[in-house]
Design a protein around this motif. Sequence first.
Motif, PDB file in Angstrom:
ATOM      1  N   TYR A  13       0.841  -1.192   0.000  1.00  0.00           N
ATOM      2  CA  TYR A  13       0.000   0.000   0.000  1.00  0.00           C
ATOM      3  C   TYR A  13       0.881   1.249   0.000  1.00  0.00           C
ATOM      4  CZ  TYR A  13      -3.944  -2.999   1.381  1.00  0.00           C
ATOM      5  OH  TYR A  13      -4.910  -3.961   1.425  1.00  0.00           O
ATOM      6  N   ASP A  14       0.520   2.207  -0.831  1.00  0.00           N
ATOM      7  CA  ASP A  14       1.247   3.472  -0.879  1.00  0.00           C
ATOM      8  C   ASP A  14       0.581   4.534  -0.014  1.00  0.00           C
ATOM      9  OD1 ASP A  14       3.165   5.412  -1.811  1.00  0.00           O
ATOM     10  OD2 ASP A  14       1.603   6.193  -3.124  1.00  0.00           O
ATOM     11  N   LYS A  15      -0.758   4.617  -0.076  1.00  0.00           N
ATOM     12  CA  LYS A  15      -1.485   5.634   0.686  1.00  0.00           C
ATOM     13  C   LYS A  15      -2.562   4.969   1.531  1.00  0.00           C
ATOM     14  CE  LYS A  15      -0.720   9.101  -2.908  1.00  0.00           C
ATOM     15  NZ  LYS A  15      -1.359   9.955  -3.943  1.00  0.00           N
ATOM     16  N   VAL A  16      -2.488   5.196   2.830  1.00  0.00           N
ATOM     17  CA  VAL A  16      -3.433   4.609   3.776  1.00  0.00           C
ATOM     18  C   VAL A  16      -4.141   5.736   4.509  1.00  0.00           C
ATOM     19  CG1 VAL A  16      -3.688   3.192   5.851  1.00  0.00           C
ATOM     20  CG2 VAL A  16      -2.093   2.500   4.043  1.00  0.00           C
ATOM     21  N   PHE A  61      -0.525   1.756  11.303  1.00  0.00           N
ATOM     22  CA  PHE A  61       0.903   2.095  11.267  1.00  0.00           C
ATOM     23  C   PHE A  61       1.754   0.848  11.486  1.00  0.00           C
ATOM     24  CE2 PHE A  61      -0.716   6.284  11.431  1.00  0.00           C
ATOM     25  CZ  PHE A  61       0.301   7.160  11.083  1.00  0.00           C
ATOM     26  N   SER A  62       1.301  -0.052  12.349  1.00  0.00           N
ATOM     27  CA  SER A  62       2.047  -1.287  12.588  1.00  0.00           C
ATOM     28  C   SER A  62       2.037  -2.193  11.358  1.00  0.00           C
ATOM     29  CB  SER A  62       1.458  -2.040  13.785  1.00  0.00           C
ATOM     30  OG  SER A  62       1.650  -1.323  14.983  1.00  0.00           O
ATOM     31  N   LEU A  63       0.882  -2.284  10.704  1.00  0.00           N
ATOM     32  CA  LEU A  63       0.754  -3.172   9.551  1.00  0.00           C
ATOM     33  C   LEU A  63       1.406  -2.610   8.299  1.00  0.00           C
ATOM     34  CD1 LEU A  63      -2.917  -4.392  10.045  1.00  0.00           C
ATOM     35  CD2 LEU A  63      -0.933  -5.894   9.785  1.00  0.00           C
ATOM     36  N   PHE A  64       1.300  -1.287   8.113  1.00  0.00           N
ATOM     37  CA  PHE A  64       1.772  -0.672   6.866  1.00  0.00           C
ATOM     38  C   PHE A  64       2.746   0.472   7.165  1.00  0.00           C
ATOM     39  CE2 PHE A  64      -2.997  -1.318   6.577  1.00  0.00           C
ATOM     40  CZ  PHE A  64      -2.926  -2.642   6.169  1.00  0.00           C
ATOM     41  N   PRO A  65       3.876   0.203   7.791  1.00  0.00           N
ATOM     42  CA  PRO A  65       4.781   1.283   8.211  1.00  0.00           C
ATOM     43  C   PRO A  65       5.397   2.056   7.051  1.00  0.00           C
ATOM     44  CG  PRO A  65       5.835  -0.857   8.486  1.00  0.00           C
ATOM     45  CD  PRO A  65       4.394  -1.128   8.177  1.00  0.00           C
ATOM     46  N   ALA A  66       5.516   1.449   5.880  1.00  0.00           N
ATOM     47  CA  ALA A  66       6.169   2.116   4.752  1.00  0.00           C
ATOM     48  C   ALA A  66       5.208   2.962   3.920  1.00  0.00           C
ATOM     49  CB  ALA A  66       6.839   1.080   3.848  1.00  0.00           C
ATOM     50  N   ALA A  67       3.926   2.952   4.255  1.00  0.00           N
ATOM     51  CA  ALA A  67       2.939   3.707   3.483  1.00  0.00           C
ATOM     52  C   ALA A  67       2.945   5.184   3.870  1.00  0.00           C
ATOM     53  CB  ALA A  67       1.547   3.125   3.705  1.00  0.00           C
ATOM     54  N   HIS A  68       2.359   6.005   3.007  1.00  0.00           N
ATOM     55  CA  HIS A  68       2.070   7.395   3.353  1.00  0.00           C
ATOM     56  C   HIS A  68       0.749   7.407   4.115  1.00  0.00           C
ATOM     57  CE1 HIS A  68       4.838   7.886  -0.076  1.00  0.00           C
ATOM     58  NE2 HIS A  68       5.146   9.052   0.466  1.00  0.00           N
ATOM     59  N   HIS A  69       0.797   7.822   5.385  1.00  0.00           N
ATOM     60  CA  HIS A  69      -0.399   7.759   6.227  1.00  0.00           C
ATOM     61  C   HIS A  69      -1.097   9.112   6.288  1.00  0.00           C
ATOM     62  CE1 HIS A  69      -0.183   3.681   7.951  1.00  0.00           C
ATOM     63  NE2 HIS A  69       1.109   3.804   7.712  1.00  0.00           N
ATOM     64  N   HIS A  70      -2.419   9.052   6.175  1.00  0.00           N
ATOM     65  CA  HIS A  70      -3.257  10.240   6.238  1.00  0.00           C
ATOM     66  C   HIS A  70      -4.312  10.030   7.329  1.00  0.00           C
ATOM     67  CE1 HIS A  70      -1.884  11.880   2.262  1.00  0.00           C
ATOM     68  NE2 HIS A  70      -1.524  10.614   2.151  1.00  0.00           N
ATOM     69  N   LEU A  71      -4.396  10.954   8.275  1.00  0.00           N
ATOM     70  CA  LEU A  71      -5.399  10.899   9.332  1.00  0.00           C
ATOM     71  C   LEU A  71      -6.483  11.919   9.020  1.00  0.00           C
ATOM     72  CD1 LEU A  71      -3.051  10.844  12.474  1.00  0.00           C
ATOM     73  CD2 LEU A  71      -3.874   8.905  11.125  1.00  0.00           C
ATOM     74  N   VAL A  72      -7.735  11.478   9.038  1.00  0.00           N
ATOM     75  CA  VAL A  72      -8.860  12.364   8.728  1.00  0.00           C
ATOM     76  C   VAL A  72      -9.817  12.414   9.905  1.00  0.00           C
ATOM     77  CG1 VAL A  72     -10.817  12.785   7.217  1.00  0.00           C
ATOM     78  CG2 VAL A  72      -8.689  11.919   6.271  1.00  0.00           C
ATOM     79  N   PHE A  73     -10.144  13.620  10.339  1.00  0.00           N
ATOM     80  CA  PHE A  73     -11.067  13.872  11.442  1.00  0.00           C
ATOM     81  C   PHE A  73     -12.228  14.674  10.862  1.00  0.00           C
ATOM     82  CE2 PHE A  73     -11.016  15.151  16.233  1.00  0.00           C
ATOM     83  CZ  PHE A  73     -12.389  14.976  16.300  1.00  0.00           C
TER      84      PHE A  73
END
Length: 292
Positions: free
Chosen positions: A151-154, A172-184
């Motif tokens: 996955y590239d973007k999570v 974050f634990s499962l996909f540490p190499a992805a670009h993570h986006h948090l949405v509220f």
Amino acid sequence: MTMIRSIVAATDFSPGSDAAVERAVQLARAHGASLCLLHAFDVSAWHSLRRVFDAQRLTMDPPPDVRMRQRLTELAAALATQTGIEVDASFSVGDPESAIKAYATAHTPSLVVIGSRAEPAMSGLGSTAAKVLRSPTCPILIVRSAGARPYDKVLSAVDMREGSVRAAKAAFSLFPAAHHHLVFAVQLELDPWGISGNSRAQIPQMLDSMHAQATQELQQLAQSLAGLAVHPVATDVADDVPARAILVRAAELPADCVVVGHHGEGAMSESPLGSMAQHVLHHTLRDVLVVP
């Protein structure tokens, strides 16, 4: 960071479950985890087939359960040879939902991977995935997309309650190499019949205050998770209904995987699976990680 030690992929050898197995293999290799291929032979479905088709053809030796067990064993052996990871095969008789839950209860895997339905390109959920998600004991990854590139973007849906924070941490634990986006998603709930002129004038100020608080809380969470990720953590506060905000942001990125807590907007929903999580699962064509 939580160690990912074991992953289970449920398979019925349909295109949807093939995509799930591909994703499970990719994640097992990335984490050095063991993999178990799980198949449940549904006797009731077999009896239904016998009533519709030629019984003599359907009862040719070897019996269908033996053929399925052999097919599962051969697939596990082939994947182990190809990838070098530990791959086991677990075969049971009964409905898939019960088999998955029984295995997860007995072995406490780090993740269960399931195809969304037999044809992964279709929206919505098949009956097995929907039933397993009612009361999961571990994170469940619902796979829709074939091809198992990392996955590239999570995108993780966060409302700062314990369940959503736990879901983001699992991502974050499962996909540490992805670009993570948090949405509220910030939604102002007001009774339209009880809004006076003065109250109406205060709505923009109230929204600004809620938006500022959400931004601060989300940035603090991103900072606490930054050490678990390779890339900077992006944050986004949306003034919208949560489910719509998640679906829109997922399409805009575009995200490879959407992450939701099992109770979504809250545990008071009639279904154990929250309304926001249900809406996302049924209306996105992206993979979805559901964390209890």
